[in-house]
Design a protein around this motif. Structure first.
Motif, mmCIF file in Angstrom:
data_model
loop_
_atom_site.group_PDB
_atom_site.id
_atom_site.type_symbol
_atom_site.label_atom_id
_atom_site.label_comp_id
_atom_site.label_asym_id
_atom_site.label_seq_id
_atom_site.Cartn_x
_atom_site.Cartn_y
_atom_site.Cartn_z
ATOM 1 N N HIS A 22 0.810 -1.219 0.000
ATOM 2 C CA HIS A 22 0.000 0.000 0.000
ATOM 3 C C HIS A 22 0.843 1.268 0.000
ATOM 4 C CE1 HIS A 22 1.132 -1.116 4.022
ATOM 5 N NE2 HIS A 22 0.805 0.065 4.484
ATOM 6 N N CYS A 23 2.150 1.165 -0.224
ATOM 7 C CA CYS A 23 3.055 2.307 -0.084
ATOM 8 C C CYS A 23 2.636 3.485 -0.952
ATOM 9 C CB CYS A 23 4.480 1.891 -0.429
ATOM 10 S SG CYS A 23 5.668 3.246 -0.274
ATOM 11 N N ARG A 24 2.455 4.640 -0.329
ATOM 12 C CA ARG A 24 1.975 5.829 -1.047
ATOM 13 C C ARG A 24 2.982 6.313 -2.079
ATOM 14 N NH1 ARG A 24 4.823 9.933 -0.463
ATOM 15 N NH2 ARG A 24 6.291 10.032 1.256
ATOM 16 N N SER A 25 4.290 6.036 -1.873
ATOM 17 C CA SER A 25 5.314 6.547 -2.783
ATOM 18 C C SER A 25 5.986 5.451 -3.610
ATOM 19 C CB SER A 25 6.386 7.309 -1.989
ATOM 20 O OG SER A 25 7.023 6.452 -1.058
ATOM 21 N N ALA A 26 5.437 4.217 -3.503
ATOM 22 C CA ALA A 26 6.009 3.079 -4.229
ATOM 23 C C ALA A 26 7.515 2.963 -3.970
ATOM 24 C CB ALA A 26 5.721 3.192 -5.730
ATOM 25 N N ILE A 182 -7.170 3.213 3.860
ATOM 26 C CA ILE A 182 -6.189 3.424 2.792
ATOM 27 C C ILE A 182 -6.719 4.276 1.635
ATOM 28 C CG2 ILE A 182 -5.077 2.175 0.868
ATOM 29 C CD1 ILE A 182 -4.069 0.171 2.819
ATOM 30 N N VAL A 183 -5.867 5.192 1.190
ATOM 31 C CA VAL A 183 -6.118 5.968 -0.021
ATOM 32 C C VAL A 183 -5.237 5.364 -1.112
ATOM 33 C CG1 VAL A 183 -6.003 8.236 -1.101
ATOM 34 C CG2 VAL A 183 -6.599 8.041 1.323
ATOM 35 N N PRO A 184 -5.815 4.990 -2.267
ATOM 36 C CA PRO A 184 -5.055 4.255 -3.283
ATOM 37 C C PRO A 184 -4.126 5.140 -4.112
ATOM 38 C CG PRO A 184 -7.295 4.607 -4.051
ATOM 39 C CD PRO A 184 -7.235 5.157 -2.645
ATOM 40 N N THR A 185 -2.968 5.467 -3.537
ATOM 41 C CA THR A 185 -1.951 6.211 -4.275
ATOM 42 C C THR A 185 -0.662 5.402 -4.273
ATOM 43 O OG1 THR A 185 -1.269 7.386 -2.271
ATOM 44 C CG2 THR A 185 -2.947 8.423 -3.631
ATOM 45 N N GLY A 186 0.253 5.736 -5.170
ATOM 46 C CA GLY A 186 1.507 4.996 -5.250
ATOM 47 C C GLY A 186 1.247 3.531 -5.553
ATOM 48 N N TYR A 278 -1.042 11.485 0.923
ATOM 49 C CA TYR A 278 -1.695 10.619 -0.069
ATOM 50 C C TYR A 278 -2.259 11.402 -1.244
ATOM 51 C CZ TYR A 278 -1.147 7.700 3.964
ATOM 52 O OH TYR A 278 -0.588 7.038 5.025
ATOM 53 N N PHE A 279 -1.791 12.629 -1.412
ATOM 54 C CA PHE A 279 -2.352 13.537 -2.424
ATOM 55 C C PHE A 279 -1.221 13.947 -3.368
ATOM 56 C CE2 PHE A 279 -5.912 16.919 -2.544
ATOM 57 C CZ PHE A 279 -5.728 17.148 -3.892
ATOM 58 N N PRO A 280 -0.962 13.160 -4.421
ATOM 59 C CA PRO A 280 0.219 13.379 -5.268
ATOM 60 C C PRO A 280 0.058 14.502 -6.289
ATOM 61 C CG PRO A 280 -1.022 11.506 -6.084
ATOM 62 C CD PRO A 280 -1.730 11.970 -4.835
ATOM 63 N N ALA A 328 -7.893 13.617 -1.021
ATOM 64 C CA ALA A 328 -6.938 12.731 -1.695
ATOM 65 C C ALA A 328 -7.655 11.551 -2.329
ATOM 66 C CB ALA A 328 -5.894 12.231 -0.696
ATOM 67 N N ARG A 329 -8.653 10.991 -1.637
ATOM 68 C CA ARG A 329 -9.395 9.851 -2.185
ATOM 69 C C ARG A 329 -10.226 10.296 -3.392
ATOM 70 N NH1 ARG A 329 -11.378 8.251 2.196
ATOM 71 N NH2 ARG A 329 -9.837 6.651 2.657
ATOM 72 N N ALA A 330 -10.826 11.481 -3.301
ATOM 73 C CA ALA A 330 -11.581 12.016 -4.428
ATOM 74 C C ALA A 330 -10.671 12.159 -5.652
ATOM 75 C CB ALA A 330 -12.200 13.361 -4.055
#
Length: 350
Positions: A22-26, A182-186, A278-280, A328-330
């Motif tokens: 789930h890493c936000r920054s991969a 969790i917010v799906p980023t990264g 979580y807001f890239p 961020a999720r939006a």
């Protein structure tokens, strides 16, 4: 609401010894395109921020303990009078680490527990032995008198673990426990299908409400779940009993839902200032502008602070000032950071 930076996460490296699902920054161990900045630049950034504001500064990553100068950065901030904290996965913590944490004046350390057993946690972390490493770090922190809090992210993969993790955290002498939706980023984009569905999302928040109402020692908060603050008002009014919610000095207070670009932000390793972890989307870069200029004048931040500009249900909602929906999720799920919260089932006015 006064929009002052109260809490800043700072990605001092994107390198990490784990590869969490789930890493936000991969993050991974070798990151060629996002090199670490120098110690001199770190000091310049701290000077810049300190000249304008007095936020809690969380040294994060990646895994910040992979930087040989992490404690030099922390000590410099402490010397300025700033409240420095550390976010680590715990697997690299040893006796020496604990001594240096205390010497650098770090006020709080955060760790993650994704499960109550090695099987669940290590599955999230993509690394056998990660659970044992985190538990060893907790043991050392307790032995050395280092305050720590625990974060727990949840998906369908581990949602049934919430009560078990809570009981475990209670036994570990933690200062706080944060339940993360969790917010799906990264790398989290790859597990989009595992997100807690809207139909079950509020069930977890109701469980948290019941738990928090009875909790009298541990500070607990759901994170990236701003609708919880609407739920607290609704349920306390319906049930006719308010409970005093606890607060800690390193916290933003816990009185409002989404704080992205309002009281918090993240600075990434490339110098971009993002609304939250979580807001890239960048509001500006501290290599090109002062932090004050970005915080006060960024179009992105100003839009996030204009609640009347939120769309659809969020824009119509009577709870927008206490919730605001996860911006961020939006953004992650619709591409529009002003869109309504994708996982909120509440219909305004009902």
């Amino acid at each position: 609401m006064k929009f002052e930076p109260k809490w800043i996460a700072w990605e001092i490296t994107r390198r990490c010894n784990l590869k969490c699902v789930h890493c936000r920054s991969a993050s991974e161990l070798e990151v060629k395109d996002h090199p670490d900045f120098s110690l001199a630049e770190a000091k310049r950034i701290l000077d810049d921020i300190h000249s304008y504001a007095d936020p809690v500064m969380v040294l994060s990553g990646g895994e910040p303990l992979l930087r040989a100068d992490v404690f030099d950065i922390a000590a410099y901030g402490t010397g300025l009078g700033m409240r420095m904290c550390l976010a680590t996965n715990g697997t690299l913590v040893n006796e020496e680490t604990c001594g240096r944490i205390k010497e650098a004046g770090i006020k709080m350390v955060s760790l993650s527990l994704d499960g109550s057993t090695p099987e669940v946690h290590d599955n999230f972390r993509n690394q056998k032995g990660a659970f044992d490493g985190t538990m060893n770090a907790i043991r050392l922190f307790n032995e050395h008198g280092i305050p720590f809090l625990i974060n727990s992210p949840f998906t369908q993969r581990n949602k049934d673990e919430a009560p078990k993790i809570y009981r475990l955290v209670k036994s570990l002498n933690a200062s706080a426990w944060y339940l993360f939706m969790i917010v799906p980023t990264g790398r989290g984009e790859e597990i989009m299908a595992e997100l807690i569905p809207e139909s079950e999302y509020e069930d977890m928040l109701n469980w948290h409400y019941d738990m928090e109402k009875e909790e009298d020692e541990l500070l607990v908060r759901p994170t990236c779940a701003p609708q919880y603050y609407r739920l607290v008002l609704q349920r306390s009014k319906k049930e006719g009993e308010r409970f005093k919610r606890r607060s800690l000095k390193f916290s933003t207070g816990g009185s409002k839902g989404c704080l992205a670009g309002q009281l918090i932000c993240l600075i990434d390793v490339d110098g971009n200032v993002l609304p939250c972890s979580y807001f890239p989307k960048s509001a500006g870069n501290i290599r090109e502008q002062s932090f004050k200029d970005i915080w006060e004048n960024s179009k992105l931040f100003l839009e996030l602070r204009d609640f009347k500009g939120y769309k659809d249900n969020c824009g119509r909602c009577e709870y927008v000032n206490v919730c605001g929906g996860c911006r961020a999720r939006a953004y992650a799920m619709t591409g529009d950071y002003l869109a309504q919260e994708p996982f909120c089932s509440y219909q305004p006015g009902t």
